[in-house]
Design a protein around this motif. Structure first.
Motif, PDB file in Angstrom:
ATOM      1  N   LYS A 163       0.817  -1.223   0.000  1.00  0.00           N
ATOM      2  CA  LYS A 163       0.000   0.000   0.000  1.00  0.00           C
ATOM      3  C   LYS A 163       0.845   1.266   0.000  1.00  0.00           C
ATOM      4  O   LYS A 163       0.346   2.353  -0.278  1.00  0.00           O
ATOM      5  CB  LYS A 163      -0.946   0.012   1.207  1.00  0.00           C
ATOM      6  CG  LYS A 163      -2.050  -0.997   1.101  1.00  0.00           C
ATOM      7  CD  LYS A 163      -3.026  -0.880   2.248  1.00  0.00           C
ATOM      8  CE  LYS A 163      -4.146  -1.882   2.068  1.00  0.00           C
ATOM      9  NZ  LYS A 163      -5.180  -1.789   3.060  1.00  0.00           N
ATOM     10  N   ASN A 164       2.125   1.136   0.305  1.00  0.00           N
ATOM     11  CA  ASN A 164       3.019   2.293   0.320  1.00  0.00           C
ATOM     12  C   ASN A 164       3.767   2.480  -0.995  1.00  0.00           C
ATOM     13  O   ASN A 164       4.565   3.410  -1.117  1.00  0.00           O
ATOM     14  CB  ASN A 164       4.015   2.174   1.476  1.00  0.00           C
ATOM     15  CG  ASN A 164       3.309   2.194   2.817  1.00  0.00           C
ATOM     16  OD1 ASN A 164       2.396   2.995   3.042  1.00  0.00           O
ATOM     17  ND2 ASN A 164       3.701   1.305   3.715  1.00  0.00           N
ATOM     18  N   ALA A 165       3.527   1.615  -1.961  1.00  0.00           N
ATOM     19  CA  ALA A 165       4.195   1.742  -3.259  1.00  0.00           C
ATOM     20  C   ALA A 165       3.788   3.063  -3.915  1.00  0.00           C
ATOM     21  O   ALA A 165       2.643   3.509  -3.773  1.00  0.00           O
ATOM     22  CB  ALA A 165       3.832   0.562  -4.155  1.00  0.00           C
ATOM     23  N   PRO A 166       4.707   3.687  -4.649  1.00  0.00           N
ATOM     24  CA  PRO A 166       4.401   4.994  -5.238  1.00  0.00           C
ATOM     25  C   PRO A 166       3.232   4.978  -6.238  1.00  0.00           C
ATOM     26  O   PRO A 166       2.549   5.986  -6.390  1.00  0.00           O
ATOM     27  CB  PRO A 166       5.709   5.403  -5.931  1.00  0.00           C
ATOM     28  CG  PRO A 166       6.590   4.210  -5.913  1.00  0.00           C
ATOM     29  CD  PRO A 166       6.069   3.248  -4.902  1.00  0.00           C
ATOM     30  N   ASP A 167       3.002   3.852  -6.884  1.00  0.00           N
ATOM     31  CA  ASP A 167       1.918   3.798  -7.878  1.00  0.00           C
ATOM     32  C   ASP A 167       0.646   3.136  -7.349  1.00  0.00           C
ATOM     33  O   ASP A 167      -0.302   2.904  -8.101  1.00  0.00           O
ATOM     34  CB  ASP A 167       2.398   3.084  -9.139  1.00  0.00           C
ATOM     35  CG  ASP A 167       2.831   1.648  -8.890  1.00  0.00           C
ATOM     36  OD1 ASP A 167       2.958   1.238  -7.711  1.00  0.00           O
ATOM     37  OD2 ASP A 167       3.059   0.924  -9.880  1.00  0.00           O
TER      38      ASP A 167
ATOM     39  N   GLU B 244      -1.927   4.175  -5.362  1.00  0.00           N
ATOM     40  CA  GLU B 244      -3.166   4.961  -5.510  1.00  0.00           C
ATOM     41  C   GLU B 244      -3.561   5.109  -6.979  1.00  0.00           C
ATOM     42  O   GLU B 244      -4.740   5.041  -7.319  1.00  0.00           O
ATOM     43  CB  GLU B 244      -3.024   6.331  -4.845  1.00  0.00           C
ATOM     44  CG  GLU B 244      -2.993   6.267  -3.327  1.00  0.00           C
ATOM     45  CD  GLU B 244      -4.265   5.661  -2.725  1.00  0.00           C
ATOM     46  OE1 GLU B 244      -5.369   5.926  -3.233  1.00  0.00           O
ATOM     47  OE2 GLU B 244      -4.133   4.918  -1.731  1.00  0.00           O
ATOM     48  N   GLU B 245      -2.565   5.308  -7.834  1.00  0.00           N
ATOM     49  CA  GLU B 245      -2.842   5.433  -9.271  1.00  0.00           C
ATOM     50  C   GLU B 245      -3.427   4.131  -9.826  1.00  0.00           C
ATOM     51  O   GLU B 245      -4.395   4.140 -10.589  1.00  0.00           O
ATOM     52  CB  GLU B 245      -1.536   5.780 -10.004  1.00  0.00           C
ATOM     53  CG  GLU B 245      -1.694   5.986 -11.490  1.00  0.00           C
ATOM     54  CD  GLU B 245      -0.355   6.297 -12.153  1.00  0.00           C
ATOM     55  OE1 GLU B 245      -0.139   5.809 -13.269  1.00  0.00           O
ATOM     56  OE2 GLU B 245       0.460   7.024 -11.539  1.00  0.00           O
ATOM     57  N   ASN B 246      -2.869   3.009  -9.405  1.00  0.00           N
ATOM     58  CA  ASN B 246      -3.365   1.704  -9.857  1.00  0.00           C
ATOM     59  C   ASN B 246      -4.759   1.415  -9.293  1.00  0.00           C
ATOM     60  O   ASN B 246      -5.604   0.832  -9.976  1.00  0.00           O
ATOM     61  CB  ASN B 246      -2.395   0.592  -9.462  1.00  0.00           C
ATOM     62  CG  ASN B 246      -1.080   0.692 -10.217  1.00  0.00           C
ATOM     63  OD1 ASN B 246      -0.989   1.355 -11.248  1.00  0.00           O
ATOM     64  ND2 ASN B 246      -0.050   0.053  -9.696  1.00  0.00           N
ATOM     65  N   LEU B 247      -4.997   1.821  -8.044  1.00  0.00           N
ATOM     66  CA  LEU B 247      -6.318   1.655  -7.446  1.00  0.00           C
ATOM     67  C   LEU B 247      -7.358   2.474  -8.210  1.00  0.00           C
ATOM     68  O   LEU B 247      -8.455   1.993  -8.502  1.00  0.00           O
ATOM     69  CB  LEU B 247      -6.287   2.072  -5.969  1.00  0.00           C
ATOM     70  CG  LEU B 247      -7.614   1.995  -5.215  1.00  0.00           C
ATOM     71  CD1 LEU B 247      -8.186   0.580  -5.236  1.00  0.00           C
ATOM     72  CD2 LEU B 247      -7.417   2.481  -3.775  1.00  0.00           C
ATOM     73  N   LYS B 248      -6.996   3.695  -8.559  1.00  0.00           N
ATOM     74  CA  LYS B 248      -7.905   4.554  -9.329  1.00  0.00           C
ATOM     75  C   LYS B 248      -8.232   3.916 -10.678  1.00  0.00           C
ATOM     76  O   LYS B 248      -9.388   3.917 -11.105  1.00  0.00           O
ATOM     77  CB  LYS B 248      -7.269   5.934  -9.523  1.00  0.00           C
ATOM     78  CG  LYS B 248      -8.149   6.916 -10.261  1.00  0.00           C
ATOM     79  CD  LYS B 248      -7.475   8.263 -10.415  1.00  0.00           C
ATOM     80  CE  LYS B 248      -8.356   9.205 -11.215  1.00  0.00           C
ATOM     81  NZ  LYS B 248      -7.695  10.475 -11.488  1.00  0.00           N
ATOM     82  N   ALA B 249      -7.230   3.349 -11.322  1.00  0.00           N
ATOM     83  CA  ALA B 249      -7.455   2.679 -12.612  1.00  0.00           C
ATOM     84  C   ALA B 249      -8.371   1.472 -12.460  1.00  0.00           C
ATOM     85  O   ALA B 249      -9.258   1.241 -13.296  1.00  0.00           O
ATOM     86  CB  ALA B 249      -6.115   2.271 -13.234  1.00  0.00           C
ATOM     87  N   ALA B 250      -8.190   0.707 -11.388  1.00  0.00           N
ATOM     88  CA  ALA B 250      -9.058  -0.459 -11.140  1.00  0.00           C
ATOM     89  C   ALA B 250     -10.491  -0.008 -10.917  1.00  0.00           C
ATOM     90  O   ALA B 250     -11.433  -0.604 -11.460  1.00  0.00           O
ATOM     91  CB  ALA B 250      -8.554  -1.249  -9.931  1.00  0.00           C
ATOM     92  N   ARG B 251     -10.673   1.054 -10.151  1.00  0.00           N
ATOM     93  CA  ARG B 251     -12.025   1.569  -9.892  1.00  0.00           C
ATOM     94  C   ARG B 251     -12.679   2.089 -11.175  1.00  0.00           C
ATOM     95  O   ARG B 251     -13.882   1.914 -11.370  1.00  0.00           O
ATOM     96  CB  ARG B 251     -11.979   2.653  -8.817  1.00  0.00           C
ATOM     97  CG  ARG B 251     -11.712   2.071  -7.441  1.00  0.00           C
ATOM     98  CD  ARG B 251     -11.683   3.148  -6.371  1.00  0.00           C
ATOM     99  NE  ARG B 251     -11.546   2.560  -5.045  1.00  0.00           N
ATOM    100  CZ  ARG B 251     -10.983   3.183  -4.030  1.00  0.00           C
ATOM    101  NH1 ARG B 251     -10.510   4.405  -4.163  1.00  0.00           N
ATOM    102  NH2 ARG B 251     -10.897   2.587  -2.858  1.00  0.00           N
ATOM    103  N   GLN B 252     -11.883   2.727 -12.020  1.00  0.00           N
ATOM    104  CA  GLN B 252     -12.429   3.201 -13.299  1.00  0.00           C
ATOM    105  C   GLN B 252     -12.882   2.027 -14.162  1.00  0.00           C
ATOM    106  O   GLN B 252     -13.928   2.096 -14.815  1.00  0.00           O
ATOM    107  CB  GLN B 252     -11.387   4.043 -14.048  1.00  0.00           C
ATOM    108  CG  GLN B 252     -11.185   5.405 -13.435  1.00  0.00           C
ATOM    109  CD  GLN B 252     -10.041   6.176 -14.081  1.00  0.00           C
ATOM    110  OE1 GLN B 252      -9.133   5.605 -14.682  1.00  0.00           O
ATOM    111  NE2 GLN B 252     -10.068   7.495 -13.927  1.00  0.00           N
TER     112      GLN B 252
END
Length: 187
Positions: free
Chosen positions: A146-150, A152-160
């Motif tokens: 969960k601390n990886a730099p990407d 949140e970006e990957n989570l946002k892509a999954a949600r999209q």
């Protein structure tokens, strides 16, 4: 090990009480409920003729959750048609039950439980149709830090991608009906 929820019988809200007590998303929830339509007559026939005399449905939900707002209206319609008594446990008020039914280690709702007259959980569905859930499963398996730099970006892509798979209309509700039918056939 089978989980027994007999001690929770009568502690939840009826579907109407859940809707009446919603402080968020009530209009949207009601809209999805009103838009529900049977994708085909054979699915409707299955639910109309389902032998569910000794079965109850317990749903862990909360009004703030987008997946609850999209999916539970269809579940309510299916349970009404099958004459399965349905009760909603508000997640925050029943964390003991929620924590027995985590999804990939998290509190994902809705969780739809099919419970025998004796209280044994005999079937489970949720939080989304499998096709819609696939991007989150892929995200969770590929993004363990969960601390990886990407992260949140990957989570946002999954949600999209989840929202894309839900689509604009009610087509996803057919997936719910088919998956619930499969569960009921196994019980």
């Amino acid at each position: 090990m089978t989980i027994n929820l007999r001690h929770k019988f009568g502690q939840g809200l009826s579907p109407q009480e859940f809707v009446d007590k919603m402080t968020k998303n009530q209009e949207q929830f009601q809209s999805w409920y009103n838009q529900f339509s049977w994708p085909d007559s054979s699915l409707r026939g299955f639910f109309e003729g389902a032998h569910t005399d000794n079965l109850r449905c317990t749903i862990i939900a909360a009004d703030w959750c987008g997946d609850v707002v999209r999916n539970v209206p269809a579940i309510f319609r299916l349970m009404e048609t099958a004459n399965i008594p349905t009760e909603v446990l508000v997640m925050e008020e029943h964390l003991d039950v929620m924590d027995e039914f985590l999804t990939m280690g998290g509190r994902s709702i809705p969780v739809v439980l099919f419970v025998s007259a004796q209280g044994d959980v005999v079937g489970r569905w949720g939080p989304r149709p499998q096709y819609v859930q696939e991007p989150m499963v892929a995200f969770k398996s590929a993004n363990t830090d969960k601390n990886a730099p990407d992260y949140e970006e990957n989570l946002k892509a999954a949600r999209q991608e989840i929202m894309r798979r839900y689509g604009e209309g009610t087509g996803y509700q057919k997936l719910i009906a088919e998956e619930i039918k499969e569960i009921l056939e196994r019980i």
